[in-house]
Design a protein around this motif. Structure first.
Motif, mmCIF file in Angstrom:
data_model
loop_
_atom_site.group_PDB
_atom_site.id
_atom_site.type_symbol
_atom_site.label_atom_id
_atom_site.label_comp_id
_atom_site.label_asym_id
_atom_site.label_seq_id
_atom_site.Cartn_x
_atom_site.Cartn_y
_atom_site.Cartn_z
ATOM 1 N N ALA A 65 -50.544 -11.476 -42.200
ATOM 2 C CA ALA A 65 -51.067 -10.145 -42.516
ATOM 3 C C ALA A 65 -50.222 -9.056 -41.870
ATOM 4 O O ALA A 65 -50.224 -7.907 -42.336
ATOM 5 C CB ALA A 65 -52.512 -10.031 -42.056
ATOM 6 N N TYR A 66 -49.500 -9.398 -40.806
ATOM 7 C CA TYR A 66 -48.675 -8.423 -40.099
ATOM 8 C C TYR A 66 -47.261 -8.340 -40.659
ATOM 9 O O TYR A 66 -46.441 -7.591 -40.134
ATOM 10 C CB TYR A 66 -48.646 -8.764 -38.608
ATOM 11 N N ASP A 67 -46.984 -9.089 -41.702
ATOM 12 C CA ASP A 67 -45.734 -8.981 -42.449
ATOM 13 C C ASP A 67 -46.047 -8.179 -43.701
ATOM 14 O O ASP A 67 -46.788 -8.645 -44.574
ATOM 15 C CB ASP A 67 -45.209 -10.375 -42.799
ATOM 16 N N LEU A 68 -45.507 -6.960 -43.804
ATOM 17 C CA LEU A 68 -45.889 -6.057 -44.888
ATOM 18 C C LEU A 68 -45.609 -6.670 -46.253
ATOM 19 O O LEU A 68 -46.426 -6.548 -47.179
ATOM 20 C CB LEU A 68 -45.143 -4.730 -44.743
ATOM 21 N N ALA A 69 -44.486 -7.358 -46.405
ATOM 22 C CA ALA A 69 -44.156 -7.973 -47.686
ATOM 23 C C ALA A 69 -45.141 -9.086 -48.030
ATOM 24 O O ALA A 69 -45.620 -9.188 -49.168
ATOM 25 C CB ALA A 69 -42.725 -8.516 -47.662
ATOM 26 N N ALA A 70 -45.465 -9.930 -47.039
ATOM 27 C CA ALA A 70 -46.403 -11.027 -47.271
ATOM 28 C C ALA A 70 -47.792 -10.489 -47.573
ATOM 29 O O ALA A 70 -48.514 -11.011 -48.434
ATOM 30 C CB ALA A 70 -46.437 -11.950 -46.052
ATOM 31 N N PHE A 71 -48.176 -9.430 -46.856
ATOM 32 C CA PHE A 71 -49.497 -8.848 -47.092
ATOM 33 C C PHE A 71 -49.597 -8.302 -48.505
ATOM 34 O O PHE A 71 -50.611 -8.499 -49.199
ATOM 35 C CB PHE A 71 -49.763 -7.738 -46.078
ATOM 36 N N ARG A 72 -48.570 -7.622 -48.967
ATOM 37 C CA ARG A 72 -48.614 -7.028 -50.304
ATOM 38 C C ARG A 72 -48.556 -8.096 -51.395
ATOM 39 O O ARG A 72 -49.112 -7.903 -52.482
ATOM 40 C CB ARG A 72 -47.496 -6.000 -50.458
ATOM 41 N N THR A 73 -47.925 -9.200 -51.100
ATOM 42 C CA THR A 73 -47.961 -10.312 -52.049
ATOM 43 C C THR A 73 -49.382 -10.850 -52.182
ATOM 44 O O THR A 73 -49.869 -11.094 -53.289
ATOM 45 C CB THR A 73 -47.014 -11.435 -51.597
ATOM 46 N N ALA A 74 -50.042 -11.030 -51.045
ATOM 47 C CA ALA A 74 -51.430 -11.500 -51.061
ATOM 48 C C ALA A 74 -52.342 -10.472 -51.728
ATOM 49 O O ALA A 74 -53.266 -10.830 -52.468
ATOM 50 C CB ALA A 74 -51.902 -11.774 -49.628
ATOM 51 N N TYR A 75 -52.061 -9.198 -51.496
ATOM 52 C CA TYR A 75 -52.867 -8.136 -52.098
ATOM 53 C C TYR A 75 -52.753 -8.190 -53.622
ATOM 54 O O TYR A 75 -53.754 -8.082 -54.341
ATOM 55 C CB TYR A 75 -52.392 -6.775 -51.586
ATOM 56 N N GLY A 76 -51.538 -8.366 -54.109
ATOM 57 C CA GLY A 76 -51.327 -8.444 -55.552
ATOM 58 C C GLY A 76 -51.998 -9.656 -56.171
ATOM 59 O O GLY A 76 -52.437 -9.616 -57.328
ATOM 60 N N ALA A 77 -52.094 -10.760 -55.419
ATOM 61 C CA ALA A 77 -52.750 -11.959 -55.928
ATOM 62 C C ALA A 77 -54.262 -11.763 -56.048
ATOM 63 O O ALA A 77 -54.894 -12.278 -56.975
ATOM 64 C CB ALA A 77 -52.434 -13.140 -55.023
ATOM 65 N N PRO A 80 -54.789 -8.071 -58.963
ATOM 66 C CA PRO A 80 -53.643 -7.970 -59.882
ATOM 67 C C PRO A 80 -53.579 -6.591 -60.543
ATOM 68 O O PRO A 80 -54.585 -6.049 -60.994
ATOM 69 C CB PRO A 80 -53.922 -9.063 -60.920
ATOM 70 N N GLY A 81 -52.385 -6.026 -60.541
ATOM 71 C CA GLY A 81 -52.191 -4.742 -61.203
ATOM 72 C C GLY A 81 -52.546 -3.535 -60.371
ATOM 73 O O GLY A 81 -52.277 -2.397 -60.765
ATOM 74 N N ALA A 82 -53.157 -3.732 -59.189
ATOM 75 C CA ALA A 82 -53.522 -2.601 -58.334
ATOM 76 C C ALA A 82 -52.289 -2.110 -57.572
ATOM 77 O O ALA A 82 -51.391 -2.890 -57.254
ATOM 78 C CB ALA A 82 -54.604 -3.012 -57.348
ATOM 79 N N PRO A 83 -52.216 -0.806 -57.291
ATOM 80 C CA PRO A 83 -51.082 -0.286 -56.511
ATOM 81 C C PRO A 83 -51.017 -0.954 -55.143
ATOM 82 O O PRO A 83 -52.021 -1.023 -54.430
ATOM 83 C CB PRO A 83 -51.410 1.210 -56.376
ATOM 84 N N ALA A 84 -49.847 -1.412 -54.766
ATOM 85 C CA ALA A 84 -49.695 -2.129 -53.483
ATOM 86 C C ALA A 84 -49.337 -1.140 -52.380
ATOM 87 O O ALA A 84 -48.248 -1.180 -51.814
ATOM 88 C CB ALA A 84 -48.622 -3.206 -53.609
ATOM 89 N N GLY A 85 -50.256 -0.251 -52.063
ATOM 90 C CA GLY A 85 -49.956 0.783 -51.081
ATOM 91 C C GLY A 85 -50.622 0.575 -49.741
ATOM 92 O O GLY A 85 -50.608 1.480 -48.904
#
Length: 394
Positions: A65-77, A80-85
């Motif tokens: 969760a503290y890796d921004l890229a990994a967190f945003r990947t999980a967020y997109g999963a 889906p389709g939501a802004p990854a902000g």
């Protein structure tokens, strides 16, 4: 050490002004809540970030969760389709709360988070509510109403701060335990309270410090027992790599912060941030010591400490301004009157700012919320220097 008793607002004029103010606040609140009710199902709000982090913890992947890229990947999963902000900036102790919520469907979890947080906030504020207009004000003041949109931590932070302030004001064993536990729990968002330990030390509230430390230590032990040390190492690493600053810069958030750091970063004066923050911290400590020395009311001393911490915080946003509600309530109650003095005008600006932020186009692009907070801090201090603390039995 003595403190003022929690006062009651009893004057007829104050009663009439409270009714007028309550009506104005209710109008602002309704304006803010219409959009929330209308778009509840389609709006994710900041709670979606908590939900994703809780889901990652449930999947035994809390450190990612503290890796921004990994967190945003999980967020997109998950969305889906939501802004990854969004990102995750909180200590692993906060996952103890959000992992159980992530086991529920998102809208149910979000609804429970908001309703339970608001209910806890109203319970915590009860010491200052002597008339139905006060309850209405506490429920509808724009700083609170705005938070229904954000879904952030504002209700919980305001509630814990209110519990802490009431405990400090009691100044007895039971009050010290209440304040200590509440302050220990506030470490789930530690960057907002950087000067509070200094304030407690100046006030010689050693029992409060001890209980707060014990509470924070128990939270840490629980998080390590459940998630291990890896999330803590990951959090420290992400902080060292400028996780929050990078996130804020990507989303142009510096104008929306109410702190010195955000103000300076907005104008590109990054190099000045560290020395100015240091000078502010030293100056605020000296002011707190002076307020204690002249026996200013505890309400004003605590209010100044909270506001000084808010200004020095490395990261805060408009939803964090819910913490101004309990300190304003305590200051008004402790003076036993309401008037259009500079301190009360400053408090009115603090509490109404989120409504203006929500309804005035482009206001979020002008970083002057820090000026408002600084004005309130100065007027709190000036008022405190004029009113000696009375001696009462704890």
């Amino acid at each position: 050490m003595s403190s003022t008793h929690i006062g009651q607002i009893t004057e007829t004029a104050a009663y009439d002004r409270t009714k007028i103010t309550a009506i104005i606040c209710m109008v602002f609140a309704l304006m803010s809540l219409v959009g929330f009710v209308t778009h509840y199902a389609e709006t994710l709000s900041d709670f979606s970030a908590f939900y994703v982090a809780g889901s990652m913890a449930a999947a035994q992947n809390a450190q990612s969760a503290y890796d921004l890229a990994a967190f945003r990947t999980a967020y997109g999963a998950i969305f889906p389709g939501a802004p990854a902000g969004y990102g995750w900036f909180y200590p692993p102790t906060f996952l103890l709360l959000h992992e159980p919520l992530a086991a529920m469907p998102f809208q149910w979890a979000r609804g429970l988070w908001l309703v339970a947080g608001f209910g806890l906030y109203m319970v915590a504020m009860r010491s200052w509510m002597t008339r139905w207009q006060h309850w209405l004000l506490a429920a509808t003041v724009p700083a609170i109403a705005f938070h229904w949109h954000s879904g952030q931590t504002g209700f919980l932070m305001a509630a814990l701060l209110a519990f802490a302030l009431v405990g400090l004001n009691r100044n007895n064993v039971r009050g010290d335990w209440q304040a200590g536990v509440a302050i220990g729990l506030l470490t789930i968002k530690p960057h907002l309270w950087l000067l509070i330990p200094v304030f407690l030390a100046i006030e010689r509230r050693w029992r409060v410090i001890g209980v707060a430390g014990l509470t924070a230590a128990l939270l840490f032990i629980m998080s390590v027992a459940i998630y291990g040390l890896e999330p803590w190492f990951a959090m420290i690493k992400s902080a060292a790599n400028g996780y929050t600053d990078n996130h804020a810069e990507q989303l142009h958030l510096f104008a929306k912060m109410g702190n010195i750091s955000g103000f300076l970063r907005y104008w590109g004066w990054d190099a000045m941030s560290a020395p100015i923050l240091f000078l502010w911290a030293v100056s605020a400590t000296l002011v707190m010591a002076a307020l204690t020395r002249v026996r200013a009311p505890l309400a004003l001393c605590a209010a100044f400490a909270v506001l000084a911490s808010f200004i020095i915080a490395p990261h805060n946003m408009i939803y964090d301004q819910t913490i101004f509600v309990p300190i304003c309530a305590m200051v008004i109650a402790s003076t036993q009157r309401f008037s259009w003095s500079p301190v009360n005008v400053s408090m009115a600006i603090l509490l109404s700012w989120p409504a203006l932020f929500a309804i005035v186009p482009g206001l979020d692009a002008f970083p002057y919320s820090v000026v408002i907070v600084a004005l309130a801090a100065i007027t709190f201090a000036a008022t405190g220097l004029q009113r000696p603390r009375r001696h009462t039995n704890g």
